[in-house]
Design a protein around this motif. Structure first.
Motif, PDB file in Angstrom:
ATOM      1  N   ALA A   1      -7.411   6.531   6.203  1.00 23.62           N
ATOM      2  CA  ALA A   1      -6.891   5.224   5.689  1.00 23.62           C
ATOM      3  C   ALA A   1      -7.840   4.305   5.124  1.00 23.62           C
ATOM      4  O   ALA A   1      -7.202   3.523   4.327  1.00 23.62           O
ATOM      5  CB  ALA A   1      -6.063   4.723   6.521  1.00 23.62           C
TER       6      ALA A   1
ATOM      7  N   ARG B   1       3.588   2.979   4.280  1.00 23.39           N
ATOM      8  CA  ARG B   1       3.149   3.276   5.630  1.00 23.39           C
ATOM      9  C   ARG B   1       4.070   3.266   6.683  1.00 23.39           C
ATOM     10  O   ARG B   1       4.814   2.404   6.553  1.00 23.39           O
ATOM     11  CB  ARG B   1       1.783   2.600   6.086  1.00 23.39           C
ATOM     12  CG  ARG B   1       1.252   3.122   7.148  1.00 23.39           C
ATOM     13  CD  ARG B   1       0.095   2.349   7.771  1.00 23.39           C
ATOM     14  NE  ARG B   1       0.575   0.900   7.739  1.00 23.39           N
ATOM     15  CZ  ARG B   1       1.141   0.233   8.933  1.00 23.39           C
ATOM     16  NH1 ARG B   1       1.271   0.883   9.979  1.00 23.39           N
ATOM     17  NH2 ARG B   1       1.240  -0.807   9.041  1.00 23.39           N
TER      18      ARG B   1
ATOM     19  N   TRP C   1       1.176   8.364   2.764  1.00 25.53           N
ATOM     20  CA  TRP C   1       0.799   8.198   4.279  1.00 25.53           C
ATOM     21  C   TRP C   1       1.101   9.268   5.319  1.00 25.53           C
ATOM     22  O   TRP C   1       2.367   9.637   5.326  1.00 25.53           O
ATOM     23  CB  TRP C   1       1.206   6.908   4.707  1.00 25.53           C
ATOM     24  CG  TRP C   1       0.663   5.551   4.117  1.00 25.53           C
ATOM     25  CD1 TRP C   1       1.205   4.902   2.919  1.00 25.53           C
ATOM     26  CD2 TRP C   1      -0.492   4.985   4.376  1.00 25.53           C
ATOM     27  NE1 TRP C   1       0.459   3.811   2.718  1.00 25.53           N
ATOM     28  CE2 TRP C   1      -0.575   3.744   3.629  1.00 25.53           C
ATOM     29  CE3 TRP C   1      -1.471   4.994   5.520  1.00 25.53           C
ATOM     30  CZ2 TRP C   1      -1.531   2.946   4.047  1.00 25.53           C
ATOM     31  CZ3 TRP C   1      -2.529   4.293   5.711  1.00 25.53           C
ATOM     32  CH2 TRP C   1      -2.552   3.211   4.763  1.00 25.53           C
TER      33      TRP C   1
ATOM     34  N   GLY D   1      -0.359   6.933  10.300  1.00 24.07           N
ATOM     35  CA  GLY D   1      -0.912   5.839   9.837  1.00 24.07           C
ATOM     36  C   GLY D   1      -2.395   5.727   9.653  1.00 24.07           C
ATOM     37  O   GLY D   1      -2.951   4.732   9.162  1.00 24.07           O
TER      38      GLY D   1
END
Length: 303
Positions: free
Chosen positions: A93, A299, A69, A73
């Motif tokens: 993501a 994360r 990550w 994020g």
């Protein structure tokens, strides 16, 4: 995050009990990215720490490994052999907008983001041996960070401290057959050795997979100094080393911290090749199984 320290994963995953499908209306973001082979090939998934919200991000007939990550994020770097050899890629993501960052005959593995998202450290397998490199987040400006490999023994598994002042990594360049953990500044200066297990080809002691706590005060890592790979923890200066967690008869590797520093996720690999992801408190208490899979990365909250 994935030799005790960087190896192409060979998973034999199976669906874990109690994991539910992600609801489209669920507001909470995933907590961890990980790798599993439940649908055949090694693919990247995300999941929440309570076992809900399982989501598959990649889907192809090649292997995708080592998700990492970015601290914002919204991006995940990973390694994939979708173009023949292992290269570093980045995607959103949600699995969209995949972009290839490296193009090199050697395999590129184990990406790790700088806290500001501007650089990525990674491992390149070269003829001389594995080496930790750093590049800009667009794939340019590649430069060596770790010492030159010696007799094929090199460096693996980089991780940035939260303030980006140091990068921890594992290396056997000075101790063949026995990786130890080092820290170095991002410009390659200030190399310092943190662990000294005195292992060799006949005496276990390998230390690898260093992972900084969010506050930069502790480093979790993997060590087999007790005959099995287990999760250990130490202060950032290498002092206060102690065993944190481990499951009998299994190899426990690749710790990763929750954003609040209260929990650690890690992979637990059995003799038959099956890998499971466990969570444990940063105090070593509350061990619990989360999901079948490998190579977890937690994360971190932005900021």
């Amino acid at each position: 995050a994935g030799l005790a320290v960087v190896a192409t994963l060979a998973l034999a995953g199976a669906a874990a009990a109690g994991v539910t499908k992600q609801s489209t209306s669920a507001p909470d973001p995933p907590d961890l990215a990980f790798v599993d082979t439940r649908d055949g090939d090694a693919e990247i998934y995300t999941i929440r720490a309570d076992g809900s919200g399982l989501r598959k991000l990649t889907s192809n007939r090649f292997g995708d490994y080592a998700p990492a990550w970015a601290h914002d994020g919204v991006r995940i770097a990973f390694s994939s052999n979708r173009h023949g050899n292992e290269e570093i890629y980045v995607m959103d993501a949600d699995g969209r907008n995949v972009k290839r960052l490296t193009r090199h005959p050697g395999n590129d593995l184990s990406p790790a983001w700088s806290p500001d998202g501007r650089r990525i450290a990674f491992v390149r397998l070269t003829d001389a041996g594995p080496t930790v490199l750093v590049m800009d987040a667009d794939g340019t400006g590649v430069r060596r960070l770790s010492p030159k490999p010696v007799r094929g023994y090199g460096s693996y598994s980089p991780d940035w401290s939260g303030a980006a002042r140091l990068i921890a990594f594992s290396s056997a360049y000075a101790t063949p057959e026995n990786p130890e953990i080092y820290v170095v500044r991002p410009n390659g200066t200030g190399l310092e050795r943190l662990t000294r297990t005195k292992g060799d080809a006949h005496t276990l002691g390998d230390d690898g997979f260093p992972a900084w706590s969010p506050d930069g005060r502790r480093i979790a890592f993997t060590s087999n100094r007790t005959q099995d790979n287990e999760i250990w923890i130490m202060r950032a200066d290498g002092k206060g080393q102690r065993r944190l967690a481990g499951l009998r008869g299994r190899d426990d590797v690749g710790p990763t911290w929750s954003g609040d520093g209260t929990r650690i996720a890690f992979s637990s690999r059995g003799a038959g090749g099956k890998s499971l992801i466990y969570l444990v408190g940063a105090d070593g208490k509350g061990l619990k199984r989360l999901v079948a899979g490998d190579d977890p990365d937690w994360r971190r909250p932005a900021g």
